[in-house]
Design a protein around this motif. Structure first.
Motif, short mmCIF file in Angstrom:
data_model
loop_
_atom_site.label_atom_id
_atom_site.label_comp_id
_atom_site.label_asym_id
_atom_site.label_seq_id
_atom_site.Cartn_x
_atom_site.Cartn_y
_atom_site.Cartn_z
N HIS A 176 -10.22 -3.28 1.54
CA HIS A 176 -8.78 -3.05 1.68
C HIS A 176 -8.37 -3.10 3.15
CE1 HIS A 176 -9.13 -1.52 -2.44
NE2 HIS A 176 -10.18 -0.85 -1.98
N ILE A 177 -7.11 -3.48 3.36
CA ILE A 177 -6.55 -3.41 4.72
C ILE A 177 -5.15 -2.81 4.65
CG2 ILE A 177 -7.86 -5.41 5.59
CD1 ILE A 177 -5.30 -7.08 5.30
N ILE A 178 -4.72 -2.22 5.75
CA ILE A 178 -3.34 -1.78 5.93
C ILE A 178 -2.76 -2.58 7.08
CG2 ILE A 178 -1.83 0.13 6.62
CD1 ILE A 178 -3.67 2.04 5.17
N VAL A 179 -1.58 -3.17 6.80
CA VAL A 179 -0.93 -3.97 7.85
C VAL A 179 0.46 -3.39 8.14
CG1 VAL A 179 -2.19 -6.05 7.18
CG2 VAL A 179 0.06 -5.59 6.18
N ASP A 180 0.98 -3.79 9.28
CA ASP A 180 2.33 -3.37 9.68
C ASP A 180 3.29 -4.54 9.49
OD1 ASP A 180 4.58 -3.28 11.83
OD2 ASP A 180 3.89 -1.21 11.69
N ALA A 181 4.35 -4.31 8.69
CA ALA A 181 5.36 -5.35 8.47
C ALA A 181 6.71 -4.78 8.90
CB ALA A 181 5.39 -5.76 7.01
N ASP A 182 7.11 -5.11 10.11
CA ASP A 182 8.38 -4.60 10.67
C ASP A 182 8.47 -3.08 10.58
OD1 ASP A 182 9.34 -7.02 11.48
OD2 ASP A 182 10.38 -7.43 9.58
N GLY A 183 7.41 -2.43 10.96
CA GLY A 183 7.40 -0.97 10.99
C GLY A 183 7.04 -0.32 9.68
N LEU A 211 -3.13 -3.84 1.23
CA LEU A 211 -3.47 -5.02 0.46
C LEU A 211 -4.95 -4.98 0.08
CD1 LEU A 211 -1.53 -6.06 3.13
CD2 LEU A 211 -1.29 -7.97 1.52
N ASP A 212 -5.28 -5.59 -1.06
CA ASP A 212 -6.65 -5.55 -1.58
C ASP A 212 -7.27 -6.95 -1.49
OD1 ASP A 212 -6.03 -2.90 -2.41
OD2 ASP A 212 -5.11 -3.74 -4.23
N HIS A 213 -8.55 -6.97 -1.16
CA HIS A 213 -9.28 -8.23 -1.14
C HIS A 213 -9.34 -8.79 -2.55
CE1 HIS A 213 -12.60 -11.10 -0.67
NE2 HIS A 213 -12.36 -11.05 0.64
N ASP A 214 -9.20 -10.11 -2.67
CA ASP A 214 -9.17 -10.74 -3.99
C ASP A 214 -10.49 -10.63 -4.73
OD1 ASP A 214 -6.57 -11.33 -3.63
OD2 ASP A 214 -6.79 -13.50 -3.52
N GLY A 215 -11.58 -10.42 -3.99
CA GLY A 215 -12.89 -10.36 -4.63
C GLY A 215 -13.40 -8.95 -4.81
N ILE A 268 0.46 -15.97 3.71
CA ILE A 268 0.37 -17.31 3.12
C ILE A 268 1.19 -17.40 1.83
CG2 ILE A 268 -1.86 -17.86 4.17
CD1 ILE A 268 -3.18 -17.18 1.49
N ILE A 269 1.56 -16.27 1.26
CA ILE A 269 2.47 -16.23 0.11
C ILE A 269 3.41 -15.05 0.29
CG2 ILE A 269 2.69 -15.86 -2.39
CD1 ILE A 269 -0.03 -17.16 -2.77
N ALA A 270 4.70 -15.33 0.19
CA ALA A 270 5.71 -14.27 0.22
C ALA A 270 6.68 -14.58 -0.93
CB ALA A 270 6.42 -14.22 1.56
N SER A 277 -4.09 -9.22 -1.09
CA SER A 277 -2.79 -9.31 -1.77
C SER A 277 -2.31 -7.94 -2.24
CB SER A 277 -2.87 -10.27 -2.96
OG SER A 277 -3.80 -9.78 -3.91
N THR A 278 -1.01 -7.87 -2.52
CA THR A 278 -0.41 -6.70 -3.15
C THR A 278 0.82 -7.13 -3.92
OG1 THR A 278 0.36 -4.43 -2.80
CG2 THR A 278 1.12 -6.06 -1.23
N ASP A 279 1.14 -6.40 -4.98
CA ASP A 279 2.31 -6.70 -5.80
C ASP A 279 3.29 -5.53 -5.75
OD1 ASP A 279 1.50 -9.27 -6.98
OD2 ASP A 279 -0.09 -8.08 -7.92
N GLY A 280 4.57 -5.88 -5.83
CA GLY A 280 5.61 -4.87 -5.84
C GLY A 280 6.65 -5.16 -6.90
N LEU A 281 7.56 -4.21 -7.09
CA LEU A 281 8.62 -4.37 -8.08
C LEU A 281 9.86 -3.62 -7.60
CD1 LEU A 281 8.40 -4.27 -11.91
CD2 LEU A 281 10.04 -2.76 -10.78
N ARG A 282 11.00 -4.31 -7.65
CA ARG A 282 12.27 -3.68 -7.29
C ARG A 282 13.24 -3.81 -8.46
NH1 ARG A 282 17.22 -5.28 -4.94
NH2 ARG A 282 16.54 -7.47 -4.80
N MET A 283 13.89 -2.70 -8.81
CA MET A 283 14.86 -2.71 -9.90
C MET A 283 16.19 -3.23 -9.39
SD MET A 283 15.20 -2.00 -13.16
CE MET A 283 13.78 -0.96 -13.46
#
Length: 614
Positions: free
Chosen positions: A235-242, A247-251, A275-277, A434-440
């Motif tokens: 796993h890694i933790i990244v900073d995206a605009d603060g 995110l989890d490794h695919d394997g 590479i995917i947004a 990768s990581t997945d999210g959901l917004r209502m």
């Protein structure tokens, strides 16, 4: 006094409602052999309405054959059971005999399902015995409301002998197979150790009950035989605009050294490249109309109300005119059902504001793919407040089931929920995380049906090619997990898949296993006891077909062909009795081995009970 029309309903509350809606004037109540009968006039003719309490007859063996210790169990295969009056229902039979003796026309207003058809025939047998000239008419309705009752009595139909034959044939098969193998289990144990079973107790087998137990036991054995294996995730933790995101490794890695090798590579880098947004709008569709099994499953999942209790409550709500008939396999609203009229009725109850909202919209109901041809899906027939309903039933669970039915009905007429599915994939030295999210976006039907609301996890906005700072990277050691015990909800789904029981009886087969001490339900999970496992193990060795869910499925399909007329009851009885006879022979060849295993399980269960009681 001559009775022009006698109405026979399945329950007293329905008989009372029928009298209320048909009477042209006052209603008087008289007790006939202790049973309430509702007297009223209609079109200047004398009517009487009486309610039963379900079946008044049963199939059984003669008294001589019910002496377990003097009749070899296999003899029951070659005996034709007889119809007998149920012990507690003698006064109902007396009341039917008394009233039916002078009735010109008998309206059989029993529930509109196969069981109701069989009960209608039972009532007809009783009345015809004292009044061969009576005219019998069948009345079918799916809601105990004024319009539904009046319409049903204005257009009566004929009895369906195929449905009744199917029910009576099933009763004979269940009695015969159940009696033979219940006696075989019990007598085998008593032969070795008379004290293993307490006085009056027995070990039971049932053609539906035991395949249900088998499903529960097989899942438990999978769980118990499961051998966990270690694996490693990265796993890694990244900073995206603060904003920090994980995110989890695919394997997944079975070797820790391999995982740590990649970890060191990742730690040597300062950035992760997007590479995917993906931020795509999607819809969550509302549920399809409610049938019996889904009512039971959802009551278990959402309300923590056991399936049997849920159906019992639903039937009481139906009989008192709050919901439609709850025993149905249909998931398509018929064109004859006015959905707007149902909503108008609901404007007077607790859910009135949302009902008014729906009335201001274009209504396009969802639809499933099943139609039993008898009843519509379950829907509310009367709007009511929580306080008013509880004042009558005095039990919170009645409100919960009613509320679920109303909300489910409204959900099927509501627009879908709009959501945004989000996905971010980054690359670090040729490794993807990768990581997945959901917004209502718009709750849609979830406003009225919050039970299915998904968890919201909103990701920050990133673009393709963005480089995000890596704040942390690590390896996590985990273990594979065993499959869970079967939940009641999942068990009902499997019973439907295999055709074990009917929509009306599935919860009864679960309940029977529980009261027999074969499995228990804890935290919504079905956990077999040592005795339950032993029963299944015994049949696995001697008669695996009897506990195979497909055995019952084949039986149900054959019974259905009685209704269509392509098979005779005698054909179905011969086929399945012949198979059972062969299994019985194998069982008896290993009788002592069977008995020893059951005795061991009985002693283990007793010991555990004693420990728990201390």
């Amino acid at each position: 006094m001559i009775i022009d029309s006698l109405v026979v309903a399945e329950k007293d509350s329905v008989a009372r409602a029928i009298a209320k809606y048909l009477a042209q004037g006052s209603i008087s109540i008289r007790r006939i052999y202790g049973i309430k009968a509702y007297w009223f006039t209609r079109d200047n003719r004398q009517w009487v309405s009486i309610g039963l309490k379900g079946h008044i007859m049963n199939v059984d063996f003669s008294e001589e054959l019910n002496k377990w210790h003097s009749v070899e169990p296999s003899k029951l295969f070659d005996v034709e059971p007889i119809l007998v009056i149920r012990g507690d229902d003698l006064n109902y039979v007396r009341a039917l005999t008394h009233l039916g003796a002078s009735a010109n026309t008998v309206y059989l207003a029993l529930d509109a399902d196969p069981e109701g058809e069989a009960i209608a025939y039972e009532a007809m047998f009783v009345i015809r015995n004292v009044n061969p000239g009576a005219v019998f008419k069948r009345v079918l309705f799916s809601a105990v409301t004024r319009n539904a009752i009046i319409e049903a009595f204005n257009s009566p139909t004929n009895l369906n002998p195929g449905l009744a034959k199917r029910v009576f044939t099933r009763m004979v098969l269940d009695l015969t197979l159940g009696a033979v193998f219940t006696r075989a289990l019990t007598l085998s144990v008593e032969k070795i150790d008379r004290k293993a079973l307490s006085r009056g107790s027995f070990l039971s087998y049932g053609p539906c009950q035991t395949p249900v137990l088998n499903l529960v036991v097989q899942r438990a054995l999978e769980r118990e035989n499961f051998k966990p294996e270690k694996y490693y995730t990265l796993h890694i933790i990244v900073d995206a605009d603060g904003k920090r995101i994980m995110l989890d490794h695919d394997g997944v890695f079975k070797d820790r050294q391999e995982a740590e090798k990649i970890l060191n590579l990742v730690r040597s880098m300062a950035k992760a490249k997007v590479i995917i947004a993906s931020y795509k709008e999607d819809f969550l569709g509302p549920p399809v109309p409610l049938d019996t099994i889904e009512l039971e499953r959802r009551a278990s999942r959402f309300l923590n109300i056991r399936p049997k209790a849920a159906l019992d409550i639903a039937e009481e709500l139906y009989r008192h005119g709050y919901i439609s008939y709850p025993r149905t396999e249909t998931t398509i609203y018929p064109p004859t059902l006015s959905l707007k009229q149902v909503l108008l009725e609901l404007t007077h109850g607790e859910h009135g504001d949302y009902a008014k909202t729906l009335l201001g919209m274009t209504i396009k109901p969802t639809r499933g793919n099943s139609n039993d041809g008898a009843h519509p899906p379950i829907y509310p027939t009367r709007g009511i407040s929580r306080q008013e309903l509880l004042r009558y039933f005095k039990n919170e669970r009645y409100w919960k089931i009613y509320d679920l039915v109303v909300r489910h009905f409204m959900a099927t007429l509501s627009p879908p929920a709009r959501i945004e599915r989000q996905r971010i994939v980054v690359e670090v030295v040729d490794h993807r995380f990768s990581t997945d999210g959901l917004r209502m976006i718009d709750k849609g039907y979830l406003v009225i049906y919050p039970f299915e609301s998904p968890s919201e996890k909103v990701l920050p906005r990133v673009k393709l090619g963005d480089e995000l700072s890596i704040i942390k990277a690590w390896v996590e050691e985990r273990e594979t997990e065993p499959p869970p015990y079967l939940s009641e909800s999942e068990l009902l789904r499997l019973m439907r898949k295999y055709g074990i029981g009917t929509d009306a009886t599935m919860q009864d087969h679960i309940h029977t296993n529980i009261i027999r001490g074969y499995f228990r339900v804890r935290n919504k999970q079905c956990i077999p006891t040592p005795l339950g496992k032993a029963v299944i193990n015994v049949f696995s060795k001697t008669g695996g077909e009897l506990i195979d869910p497909w055995f019952r499925s084949r039986m149900e399909k054959a019974l259905m062909e009685i209704t269509s007329g392509s098979l005779r009851p005698t054909d179905v009885l011969f086929t399945f009795k012949s198979e059972a006879k062969k299994i019985y022979e194998k069982f008896m060849n290993r009788q002592n081995e069977v008995a020893m295993e059951l005795i061991k399980a009985l002693k283990e269960s007793l010991s555990k009970t004693n420990r728990n009681s201390k």
